[in-house]
Design an enzyme around this catalytic site. Structure first.
Site, PDB file in Angstrom:
ATOM      1  N   GLY A  12      69.036  49.004   3.915  1.00 60.02           N
ATOM      2  CA  GLY A  12      67.971  48.142   4.396  1.00 60.02           C
ATOM      3  C   GLY A  12      67.320  47.385   3.257  1.00 60.02           C
ATOM      4  N   SER A  14      67.715  44.429   2.165  1.00 58.61           N
ATOM      5  CA  SER A  14      67.636  42.967   2.233  1.00 58.61           C
ATOM      6  C   SER A  14      66.289  42.479   2.750  1.00 58.61           C
ATOM      7  CB  SER A  14      68.758  42.417   3.118  1.00 58.61           C
ATOM      8  OG  SER A  14      68.655  42.935   4.436  1.00 58.61           O
ATOM      9  N   GLY A  16      61.859  43.832   3.843  1.00 55.58           N
ATOM     10  CA  GLY A  16      60.831  44.849   4.024  1.00 55.58           C
ATOM     11  C   GLY A  16      60.647  45.799   2.861  1.00 55.58           C
ATOM     12  N   LYS A  41      70.899  37.334   4.425  1.00 52.91           N
ATOM     13  CA  LYS A  41      69.696  38.028   3.956  1.00 52.91           C
ATOM     14  C   LYS A  41      69.976  38.798   2.674  1.00 52.91           C
ATOM     15  CE  LYS A  41      67.452  38.600   8.472  1.00 52.91           C
ATOM     16  NZ  LYS A  41      66.935  39.587   9.463  1.00 52.91           N
ATOM     17  N   ASP A  66      76.892  48.076   8.522  1.00 54.60           N
ATOM     18  CA  ASP A  66      76.005  48.637   9.530  1.00 54.60           C
ATOM     19  C   ASP A  66      76.019  50.145   9.335  1.00 54.60           C
ATOM     20  OD1 ASP A  66      74.661  49.553  11.746  1.00 54.60           O
ATOM     21  OD2 ASP A  66      75.805  48.374  13.204  1.00 54.60           O
ATOM     22  N   SER A 144      60.555  57.570   6.592  1.00 50.94           N
ATOM     23  CA  SER A 144      60.176  57.909   7.958  1.00 50.94           C
ATOM     24  C   SER A 144      59.097  56.911   8.394  1.00 50.94           C
ATOM     25  CB  SER A 144      59.689  59.360   8.045  1.00 50.94           C
ATOM     26  OG  SER A 144      59.302  59.689   9.351  1.00 50.94           O
ATOM     27  N   TYR A 158      61.309  55.104  19.107  1.00 53.23           N
ATOM     28  CA  TYR A 158      61.171  55.097  17.648  1.00 53.23           C
ATOM     29  C   TYR A 158      60.638  56.410  17.083  1.00 53.23           C
ATOM     30  CZ  TYR A 158      59.448  53.333  13.092  1.00 53.23           C
ATOM     31  OH  TYR A 158      59.205  53.120  11.759  1.00 53.23           O
ATOM     32  N   LYS A 162      62.004  59.195  13.910  1.00 52.01           N
ATOM     33  CA  LYS A 162      61.290  59.420  12.658  1.00 52.01           C
ATOM     34  C   LYS A 162      60.851  60.880  12.519  1.00 52.01           C
ATOM     35  CE  LYS A 162      61.664  55.229  11.098  1.00 52.01           C
ATOM     36  NZ  LYS A 162      62.430  54.944   9.867  1.00 52.01           N
TER      37      LYS A 162
END
Length: 276
Positions: A12, A14, A16, A41, A66, A144, A158, A162
């Site tokens: 992840g 790319s 945030g 991205k 993925d 998390s 969601y 987590k």
């Protein structure tokens, strides 16, 4: 510098929190491998990470994959190790969130969220462990959420994923410590990221009311907390007072928070004429 010459793999990476943490690690001297699903991205993120490097000799590798697909996750980790060497740090930041009302959400949303958030994390950890075990050192950081400490109205796809990551981190911690590998888990509050923008598009009104007063962090702020925790070898990473208290006093605070949430939900539904 603590991270100079180390190899950090960030899923992840790319966007945030993942991208922000990768940038900070590059600024601290690390070589970076980022894994994400979208090539455009990834390419953009590589430019930002390279611009932050402490030295031009540091390498930045982007791998499209993925992580919810086990073969792709394993191949991505193998490629990162082949090209940049044994990993010192793995940060599993890949994740999605699609809030909504439980009965109205397609079952595929629940399956996809678990596949990416939980199994995408598990696959990458299993893939990276042989190299870390061989060198008898490493640090795994699992992202998390505050929603992994307490279930939130509207986050039924969601929150359970987590919570599952918390169980994984706590179970792994003692086992991997014997092999010289440290484990940390991060419970970020709402963070100003593209994912939060997407979440806000489908959040129920009640969920928006519950989260309206919560402090929103920057991705860079969470990234700084992660680097500090790696340096101090802290297990639980809880940005901000709210997450710190929730992590430490969950059982005591839950009845009070549940009562508060129910009050907010009732007021919101009455105000907006929500029925059913």
């Amino acid at each position: 510098m603590r991270f100079q010459g180390q190899h950090a793999i960030v899923t992840g990476g790319s966007s945030g929190i993942g991208k922000a943490t990768a940038i900070l690690l590059a600024a601290a001297g690390a070589n970076i491998s980022i894994i994400g699903r979208t090539q455009s991205k990834l390419d953009e993120a590589v430019g930002e990470i390279e611009a932050a490097r402490a030295a031009s000799t540091q390498r930045v590798l982007a791998i499209p994959a993925d992580v919810a697909v086990r073969d792709q996750a394993e191949a991505a980790i193998a490629r990162a190790i082949e090209q940049l060497g044994p990993p010192h740090i793995l940060i599993t930041s890949a994740g999605i969130a699609h809030p909504g009302y439980f009965q109205e959400l397609p079952i595929e949303i629940f399956e996809q969220t678990m596949a990416i958030n939980y199994f995408g994390t598990l696959y990458c950890i299993r893939a990276v462990l042989p190299a870390m075990v061989t060198q008898n050192k490493g640090h795994i950081v699992i992202i998390s959420s505050g929603a992994g400490l307490i279930g939130i109205y509207g986050y039924t796809p969601y929150s359970p994923t987590k919570f599952a990551l918390r169980g994984l981190a706590e179970s792994l911690r003692g086992e991997l410590k014997l092999k010289g590998i440290n484990v940390s888990i991060v419970y970020p509050p709402d963070t100003d990221t593209p994912q939060l923008v997407e979440e806000n598009k489908t959040k129920p009104l009640e969920t928006k009311a519950i989260t309206a007063t919560a402090e929103t962090w920057t991705a860079e702020g969470v990234g700084k907390e992660i680097l500090s925790a790696i340096e101090d070898n802290r297990f639980a990473i809880t940005p901000g007072l709210e997450m710190t208290l929730l992590n430490r006093l969950h059982s005591i605070l839950y009845p009070l928070l549940d009562r508060y949430f129910n009050s907010v939900i009732a007021k919101t539904r009455k105000r907006d004429g929500v029925t059913g």
